[in-house]
Design a protein around this motif. Sequence first.
Motif, PDB file in Angstrom:
ATOM      1  N   LEU A  59       0.822  -1.219   0.000  1.00 19.43           N
ATOM      2  CA  LEU A  59       0.000   0.000   0.000  1.00 19.43           C
ATOM      3  C   LEU A  59       0.850   1.261   0.000  1.00 19.43           C
ATOM      4  O   LEU A  59       0.575   2.212  -0.742  1.00 19.43           O
ATOM      5  CB  LEU A  59      -0.947  -0.006   1.205  1.00 19.43           C
ATOM      6  N   MET A  60       1.888   1.280   0.831  1.00 20.00           N
ATOM      7  CA  MET A  60       2.725   2.475   0.929  1.00 20.00           C
ATOM      8  C   MET A  60       3.441   2.764  -0.382  1.00 20.00           C
ATOM      9  O   MET A  60       3.694   3.930  -0.708  1.00 20.00           O
ATOM     10  CB  MET A  60       3.727   2.331   2.067  1.00 20.00           C
ATOM     11  N   ALA A  61       3.763   1.732  -1.160  1.00 21.64           N
ATOM     12  CA  ALA A  61       4.416   1.949  -2.450  1.00 21.64           C
ATOM     13  C   ALA A  61       3.587   2.870  -3.339  1.00 21.64           C
ATOM     14  O   ALA A  61       4.137   3.692  -4.079  1.00 21.64           O
ATOM     15  CB  ALA A  61       4.661   0.610  -3.148  1.00 21.64           C
ATOM     16  N   SER A  62       2.270   2.767  -3.266  1.00 26.24           N
ATOM     17  CA  SER A  62       1.384   3.647  -4.039  1.00 26.24           C
ATOM     18  C   SER A  62       1.015   4.904  -3.275  1.00 26.24           C
ATOM     19  O   SER A  62       1.059   6.007  -3.826  1.00 26.24           O
ATOM     20  CB  SER A  62       0.100   2.898  -4.414  1.00 26.24           C
ATOM     21  N   LEU A  63       0.651   4.760  -2.011  1.00 25.71           N
ATOM     22  CA  LEU A  63       0.174   5.909  -1.227  1.00 25.71           C
ATOM     23  C   LEU A  63       1.240   6.988  -1.100  1.00 25.71           C
ATOM     24  O   LEU A  63       0.931   8.180  -1.189  1.00 25.71           O
ATOM     25  CB  LEU A  63      -0.292   5.445   0.159  1.00 25.71           C
ATOM     26  N   ILE A  64       2.479   6.603  -0.885  1.00 19.17           N
ATOM     27  CA  ILE A  64       3.558   7.592  -0.780  1.00 19.17           C
ATOM     28  C   ILE A  64       3.716   8.331  -2.107  1.00 19.17           C
ATOM     29  O   ILE A  64       3.837   9.558  -2.133  1.00 19.17           O
ATOM     30  CB  ILE A  64       4.877   6.935  -0.335  1.00 19.17           C
ATOM     31  N   ARG A  65       3.697   7.597  -3.205  1.00 17.81           N
ATOM     32  CA  ARG A  65       3.858   8.224  -4.524  1.00 17.81           C
ATOM     33  C   ARG A  65       2.715   9.196  -4.836  1.00 17.81           C
ATOM     34  O   ARG A  65       2.897  10.147  -5.591  1.00 17.81           O
ATOM     35  CB  ARG A  65       3.972   7.149  -5.605  1.00 17.81           C
ATOM     36  N   ASP A  66       1.542   8.953  -4.266  1.00 17.46           N
ATOM     37  CA  ASP A  66       0.417   9.877  -4.423  1.00 17.46           C
ATOM     38  C   ASP A  66       0.629  11.174  -3.646  1.00 17.46           C
ATOM     39  O   ASP A  66      -0.023  12.172  -3.936  1.00 17.46           O
ATOM     40  CB  ASP A  66      -0.887   9.245  -3.929  1.00 17.46           C
ATOM     41  N   ARG A  67       1.536  11.148  -2.660  1.00 13.77           N
ATOM     42  CA  ARG A  67       1.694  12.277  -1.746  1.00 13.77           C
ATOM     43  C   ARG A  67       2.985  13.071  -1.914  1.00 13.77           C
ATOM     44  O   ARG A  67       3.082  14.195  -1.436  1.00 13.77           O
ATOM     45  CB  ARG A  67       1.586  11.766  -0.304  1.00 13.77           C
ATOM     46  N   ILE A  68       3.996  12.472  -2.537  1.00 19.54           N
ATOM     47  CA  ILE A  68       5.281  13.152  -2.705  1.00 19.54           C
ATOM     48  C   ILE A  68       5.991  12.575  -3.919  1.00 19.54           C
ATOM     49  O   ILE A  68       5.894  11.377  -4.188  1.00 19.54           O
ATOM     50  CB  ILE A  68       6.156  13.016  -1.427  1.00 19.54           C
ATOM     51  N   ALA A  95       8.954  16.423   6.705  1.00 23.26           N
ATOM     52  CA  ALA A  95       8.133  16.262   5.499  1.00 23.26           C
ATOM     53  C   ALA A  95       7.805  14.791   5.256  1.00 23.26           C
ATOM     54  O   ALA A  95       6.661  14.447   4.927  1.00 23.26           O
ATOM     55  CB  ALA A  95       8.855  16.855   4.289  1.00 23.26           C
ATOM     56  N   ILE A  96       8.782  13.923   5.439  1.00 28.70           N
ATOM     57  CA  ILE A  96       8.553  12.493   5.240  1.00 28.70           C
ATOM     58  C   ILE A  96       7.599  11.952   6.312  1.00 28.70           C
ATOM     59  O   ILE A  96       6.703  11.157   6.005  1.00 28.70           O
ATOM     60  CB  ILE A  96       9.891  11.716   5.225  1.00 28.70           C
ATOM     61  N   ALA A  97       7.755  12.401   7.548  1.00 30.22           N
ATOM     62  CA  ALA A  97       6.855  11.956   8.629  1.00 30.22           C
ATOM     63  C   ALA A  97       5.408  12.320   8.314  1.00 30.22           C
ATOM     64  O   ALA A  97       4.491  11.527   8.566  1.00 30.22           O
ATOM     65  CB  ALA A  97       7.291  12.560   9.961  1.00 30.22           C
ATOM     66  N   LYS A  98       5.183  13.488   7.746  1.00 27.47           N
ATOM     67  CA  LYS A  98       3.821  13.908   7.380  1.00 27.47           C
ATOM     68  C   LYS A  98       3.253  13.016   6.276  1.00 27.47           C
ATOM     69  O   LYS A  98       2.074  12.660   6.300  1.00 27.47           O
ATOM     70  CB  LYS A  98       3.811  15.373   6.951  1.00 27.47           C
ATOM     71  N   VAL A  99       4.095  12.652   5.318  1.00 23.84           N
ATOM     72  CA  VAL A  99       3.668  11.755   4.244  1.00 23.84           C
ATOM     73  C   VAL A  99       3.322  10.374   4.805  1.00 23.84           C
ATOM     74  O   VAL A  99       2.313   9.770   4.428  1.00 23.84           O
ATOM     75  CB  VAL A  99       4.761  11.659   3.150  1.00 23.84           C
ATOM     76  N   ILE A 100       4.152   9.870   5.707  1.00 23.65           N
ATOM     77  CA  ILE A 100       3.900   8.561   6.324  1.00 23.65           C
ATOM     78  C   ILE A 100       2.601   8.602   7.120  1.00 23.65           C
ATOM     79  O   ILE A 100       1.760   7.702   7.012  1.00 23.65           O
ATOM     80  CB  ILE A 100       5.092   8.132   7.215  1.00 23.65           C
ATOM     81  N   LYS A 101       2.414   9.653   7.897  1.00 22.65           N
ATOM     82  CA  LYS A 101       1.187   9.797   8.697  1.00 22.65           C
ATOM     83  C   LYS A 101      -0.049   9.801   7.793  1.00 22.65           C
ATOM     84  O   LYS A 101      -1.009   9.062   8.042  1.00 22.65           O
ATOM     85  CB  LYS A 101       1.254  11.080   9.523  1.00 22.65           C
ATOM     86  N   SER A 102      -0.022  10.605   6.754  1.00 18.21           N
ATOM     87  CA  SER A 102      -1.161  10.688   5.842  1.00 18.21           C
ATOM     88  C   SER A 102      -1.434   9.342   5.164  1.00 18.21           C
ATOM     89  O   SER A 102      -2.591   8.936   5.004  1.00 18.21           O
ATOM     90  CB  SER A 102      -0.883  11.768   4.789  1.00 18.21           C
ATOM     91  N   SER A 103      -0.386   8.634   4.791  1.00 17.12           N
ATOM     92  CA  SER A 103      -0.539   7.328   4.141  1.00 17.12           C
ATOM     93  C   SER A 103      -1.135   6.299   5.101  1.00 17.12           C
ATOM     94  O   SER A 103      -2.023   5.522   4.723  1.00 17.12           O
ATOM     95  CB  SER A 103       0.811   6.854   3.608  1.00 17.12           C
ATOM     96  N   LEU A 104      -0.661   6.300   6.347  1.00 16.01           N
ATOM     97  CA  LEU A 104      -1.225   5.376   7.343  1.00 16.01           C
ATOM     98  C   LEU A 104      -2.682   5.714   7.640  1.00 16.01           C
ATOM     99  O   LEU A 104      -3.504   4.808   7.845  1.00 16.01           O
ATOM    100  CB  LEU A 104      -0.390   5.398   8.621  1.00 16.01           C
ATOM    101  N   GLU A 105      -3.016   6.997   7.656  1.00 16.22           N
ATOM    102  CA  GLU A 105      -4.416   7.392   7.857  1.00 16.22           C
ATOM    103  C   GLU A 105      -5.295   6.859   6.737  1.00 16.22           C
ATOM    104  O   GLU A 105      -6.416   6.409   6.982  1.00 16.22           O
ATOM    105  CB  GLU A 105      -4.527   8.925   7.940  1.00 16.22           C
ATOM    106  N   ALA A 106      -4.777   6.863   5.509  1.00 10.20           N
ATOM    107  CA  ALA A 106      -5.532   6.298   4.387  1.00 10.20           C
ATOM    108  C   ALA A 106      -5.728   4.795   4.562  1.00 10.20           C
ATOM    109  O   ALA A 106      -6.816   4.275   4.287  1.00 10.20           O
ATOM    110  CB  ALA A 106      -4.826   6.596   3.062  1.00 10.20           C
ATOM    111  N   ILE A 107      -4.688   4.105   5.026  1.00  9.61           N
ATOM    112  CA  ILE A 107      -4.830   2.664   5.261  1.00  9.61           C
ATOM    113  C   ILE A 107      -5.955   2.410   6.266  1.00  9.61           C
ATOM    114  O   ILE A 107      -6.801   1.536   6.066  1.00  9.61           O
ATOM    115  CB  ILE A 107      -3.503   2.041   5.738  1.00  9.61           C
TER     116      ILE A 107
END
Length: 157
Positions: A59-68, A95-107
């Motif tokens: 999931l993170m492989a796609s979610l991160i790319r959607d965010r940064i 900046a990376i922590a914010k991307v990780i947080k947003s991606s986990l929230e989507a999960i």
Amino acid sequence: MAEVESFQLDHTKVLAPYVRLIGSESGPKGDIITNFDVRLVQPNEQEIPTAGLHTIEHLMASLIRDRIDGLIDFSPFGCRTGFHMIMWGEHTPEAIAKVIKSSLEAIVNVIEWTDVPGTTIESCGNYRDHSLWTAKEWSKLILERGISSDAFVRKVV
């Protein structure tokens, strides 16, 4: 043997979940690559079960790319406590922590089984070893603890 930075890190001193800049390197043409330690659980105290970690990885492989822009790779540590995140360019841990947080929230809040990429025999080397339920439960726990932009002092984003 060459020294590996992450094996020099005192794992008893870090406070997970966090994002830590491991280092940056310049390529022969001046391109910069940054490597981050995305530690989701406290080392030597917990580990994410393999099926859940595998699903988070996909999931993170796609979610991160959607965010940064600039993600090269998001690969799990063998100890199952987090991931290496390799990026083109220079980025801050915050900046990376914010991307990780947003991606986990989507999960936790958005993702359904049909959204998980790479879960067929054709698209995954171990397609039977996935668990969206486990990925959601661990993502909730990580978000409850908060993701810090510092490995040693809690600076939750």
